[in-house]
Write an enzyme that holds these catalytic residues in place. Structure first.
Site, PDB file in Angstrom:
ATOM      1  N   ASP A 100      -2.447   0.876   0.020  1.00 49.78           N
ATOM      2  CA  ASP A 100      -3.474  -0.146  -0.013  1.00 49.78           C
ATOM      3  C   ASP A 100      -4.706   0.424   0.690  1.00 49.78           C
ATOM      4  O   ASP A 100      -4.575   1.249   1.593  1.00 49.78           O
ATOM      5  CB  ASP A 100      -2.956  -1.393   0.719  1.00 49.78           C
ATOM      6  CG  ASP A 100      -3.854  -2.585   0.506  1.00 49.78           C
ATOM      7  OD1 ASP A 100      -4.485  -2.649  -0.560  1.00 49.78           O
ATOM      8  OD2 ASP A 100      -3.920  -3.444   1.394  1.00 49.78           O
ATOM      9  N   ASP A 112       0.715  -3.564   3.908  1.00 49.31           N
ATOM     10  CA  ASP A 112       0.986  -4.664   4.830  1.00 49.31           C
ATOM     11  C   ASP A 112       2.397  -5.181   4.593  1.00 49.31           C
ATOM     12  O   ASP A 112       2.791  -5.440   3.460  1.00 49.31           O
ATOM     13  CB  ASP A 112      -0.051  -5.774   4.569  1.00 49.31           C
ATOM     14  CG  ASP A 112       0.077  -6.917   5.549  1.00 49.31           C
ATOM     15  OD1 ASP A 112       1.161  -7.521   5.595  1.00 49.31           O
ATOM     16  OD2 ASP A 112      -0.898  -7.207   6.249  1.00 49.31           O
ATOM     17  N   ASP A 114       2.040  -7.168   1.071  1.00 53.01           N
ATOM     18  CA  ASP A 114       2.477  -6.182   0.080  1.00 53.01           C
ATOM     19  C   ASP A 114       3.994  -6.141  -0.062  1.00 53.01           C
ATOM     20  O   ASP A 114       4.549  -5.165  -0.574  1.00 53.01           O
ATOM     21  CB  ASP A 114       1.963  -4.783   0.465  1.00 53.01           C
ATOM     22  CG  ASP A 114       0.450  -4.677   0.362  1.00 53.01           C
ATOM     23  OD1 ASP A 114      -0.105  -5.213  -0.613  1.00 53.01           O
ATOM     24  OD2 ASP A 114      -0.170  -4.077   1.248  1.00 53.01           O
TER      25      ASP A 114
END
Length: 674
Positions: A367, A565, A569
């Site tokens: 990410d 995360d 995520d």
């Protein structure tokens, strides 16, 4: 007793069952020295001493002294092995303890037979006993296991050190302002504790008074001191550096960071990876291999020499030299060391299988926000597109909606609005629009905060030139919609983390392809990717899109690691072959993620890969040693090279067996992160 309200760290020490004799650890040292007292006269009175010395210690009736002392030694000194063998048989997993128990039992029982033949039988000739061998065998076994258990204990030393970080008491600030020293177990959440410079912080908490620098090196592996101000979080076990602070307790007992870490590490160490299951199976077969070889060697030597003493010595030596233990400990010891080192450096290994899988990773997907960038946004531009609304009014509307979100972009807008002294209100009926933004009511009017993808998909008009200009500068851009009209925008910049560039370069040097996955727009994503050297970019993604992309890469046979995360995520982390939750802080118990990185430092991704490589190398070394030792030692003990005069006695076999395990333990202990 409710552990959530009380601190307990008296029993942090991990309890790993490395072997069937772990519970005898405390006995080995004492038993060795007591057994030594019995063994010395047995050895001095043995016929072997008469052969090697010009004088003898024997006297009339000395054979009875040897019998009595040997019997005491067999049942006292041999008890850990006899009871350990019994436990292994009861568990239907015969192993090293059973082999040793068989070896000393055969030596003792045959010696009883020899004693009877020599003292009560009318048969001529002298039958050799094994009392001398029995004494040396038990002594060497006890010494070897004492040394071994110390070496085994050192493997998890880093975890034990973490358990000792918390102090036994704390200074509690009472309601009347008085200070009182109390036990850690009496501290509860919301209590205020005072910590002076140089003292260990007793619990997780929030600083309510004072500022300081904190040494977290022993807790998270953070090498630099961390500046802490009022309202900042601190971790129990870290060292208060420069100033006196007062801390409001937020977590105690099992909810504390250290307790959670040690719980996760213990759980990981108790789970078995596929490599360990294989070594356990081989170690199990080794028991039967040793027994069969021992019996065959006895029969063969009886046929060749018709010498029961020599044949029996071969049998006993085979039984004591075979070491399924070295093979059985090959992986658990490395795992104990690896997971402990990881925890000590802020790398929490929840799933041990991931350490093995990491050797085969093809892609690392990350990410953007918070992983590659700081996630601390600054407002660089905001503007009204409606003549009757000022720029500050647009800012106020943004802040009103974003005040209901904890997203980094939202927090940045609210903080910026406060710093500009622009007022904002509490909205009603605020709803999250997944992958887009927010909507809610302000003064009975509906407002939406969206990204540029939403505008394109729904045909909204906006200043595309301004968007491209700001996006190419690396800004994330949000739009405000009222009555199907774009009335304003805000652009926020994020800084790339210093260590991100090096991390990407390190991945490429390992022939691993970095991939950026982000919900941000194409222009911003590619601007950041270009600066980092990432060529594979997927932008404007919805949360479910990330999981789908990972699945697509995996369908081509690739192994994928996802870094993101641990909460937002979660589906992607679960879908990936290895899921790494980064920046967990004190919340290490996040459900998703095979690996938890306490800090938000991209370098820790490389540290995990390095730890994985070093761990697997040590495992392979130990497996080769454990297997290779037995392949060579067992035939030697059976007398395979007796024709050239190379014959191993039971005592030498016992020494080699003990050494084989100690070598495995020492090799595991030399595992390092870097």
């Amino acid at each position: 007793m409710n552990h959530s309200n009380h601190m307990h760290h008296d029993n942090h020490e991990s309890h790993h069952h490395y072997s069937g004799h772990a519970h005898h650890h405390g006995n080995f040292k004492v038993k060795f020295f007591v057994s030594l007292i019995f063994a010395i006269p047995i050895i001095l009175l043995s016929p072997m001493m008469g052969v090697n010395l010009p004088f003898q210690f024997t006297f009339p009736g000395s054979e009875w002294v040897v019998l009595i002392l040997s019997t005491i030694l067999f049942f006292y000194g041999g008890k850990p092995f006899l009871s350990g063998g019994k436990d292994e048989i009861a568990a239907k997993k015969p192993g090293m303890m059973t082999l040793v128990a068989l070896g000393i039992s055969v030596a003792y029982i045959y010696s009883l037979y020899a004693f009877y033949m020599n003292n009560f039988s009318s048969a001529t000739g002298h039958t050799m006993d094994f009392f001398w061998e029995l004494a040396t065998l038990i002594l060497i076994m006890l010494l070897g296991h004492w040394i071994e258990m110390n070496a085994v204990g050192n493997a998890g030393d880093a975890l034990k050190k973490m358990a000792e970080l918390l102090p036994n008491s704390a200074i509690k600030v009472m309601d009347n302002g008085q200070r009182e020293e109390v036990k850690i177990s009496d501290i509860m959440t919301d209590d205020i504790v005072e910590v002076k410079a140089g003292e260990s912080i007793p619990t997780d908490g929030i600083i309510v008074q004072g500022q300081t620098s904190v040494d977290e090196s022993l807790v998270t592996g953070e090498s630099k001191k961390v500046q802490k101000n009022q309202n900042d979080n601190v971790i129990g076990g870290s060292i208060n550096g420069s100033g006196t602070i007062q801390v409001k307790v937020t977590a105690v007992g099992e909810d504390g960071y250290l307790s959670q870490v040690m719980g996760l590490v213990n759980q990981a160490q108790n789970d078995k990876s596929s490599a360990e299951l294989l070594s356990d199976k081989v170690a199990g077969y080794l028991f039967y291999f040793a027994v069969i070889v021992g019996v065959i060697s006895f029969i063969v030597w009886m046929l060749i020499q018709n010498d029961v003493d020599f044949a029996l010595e071969r049998l006993v030596t085979v039984l004591v030299i075979a070491c399924p233990h070295a093979l059985g400990l090959a992986i658990p010891l490395v795992t104990a060391r690896s997971t402990s080192i990881g925890a000590h450096n802020g790398l929490i290994i929840k799933n041990r299988e991931s350490v093995e899988i990491a050797q085969h990773i093809d892609y690392v997907m990350m990410d953007k926000t918070g992983t590659l960038t700081e996630g601390n946004f600054s407002v660089n531009h905001y503007e009204s597109f409606k003549n009757d609304l000022s720029n500050d009014t647009i800012l106020s509307l943004f802040a009103s909606l974003e005040s209901q979100s904890n997203h980094p972009l939202a927090i940045s807008i609210v903080d910026f609005t406060k710093s500009k002294n622009v007022s904002f209100t509490n909205p009603q009926d605020v709803n999250n629009i997944p992958g887009v933004g927010l909507e809610g009511l302000i003064d009975n009017k509906t407002y939406k905060i969206t990204n540029v993808s939403y505008l394109d998909q729904h045909g909204f008009e906006y200043d595309n030139d301004l968007f491209i200009k700001l996006a190419q500068q690396g800004n994330s851009i949000s739009y405000l919609i009222e009555d199907q009209q774009v009335i304003g925008m805000i652009a926020q910049g994020d800084q790339i983390k210093e260590s991100s560039k090096q991390m990407v370069a390190d991945l490429l040097s390992r022939h691993i392809t970095p991939v950026m996955l982000t919900g941000d727009n194409d222009e911003v994503a590619h601007a950041v990717a270009k600066e980092l050297g990432i060529s594979d970019v997927h932008a404007q993604l919805m949360p479910e899109d990330k999981e789908s992309i990972i699945k697509d890469y995996q369908s081509d046979g690739n192994k994928v690691m996802m870094v993101g995360d641990g909460i937002n995520d979660a589906p992607s982390l679960i879908r990936a072959d290895i899921g790494i939750a980064i920046g967990a802080g004190t919340d290490v118990a996040v459900d998703s993620g095979d690996i938890i990185l306490v800090k938000s430092n991209p370098s820790d991704i490389i540290h995990f890969l390095t730890l994985s490589n070093n761990t697997m190398r040590k495992m392979v070394q130990n497996l080769w040693w454990g297997a290779g030792y037995n392949i060579v030692a067992v035939p030697l003990a059976a007398g395979a090279l007796a024709f050239i005069g190379l014959i191993l006695s039971p005592a030498v076999g016992a020494i080699l067996m003990s050494l084989s395990t100690v070598i495995v333990a020492i090799n595991a202990f030399t595992l390092k992160l870097k």
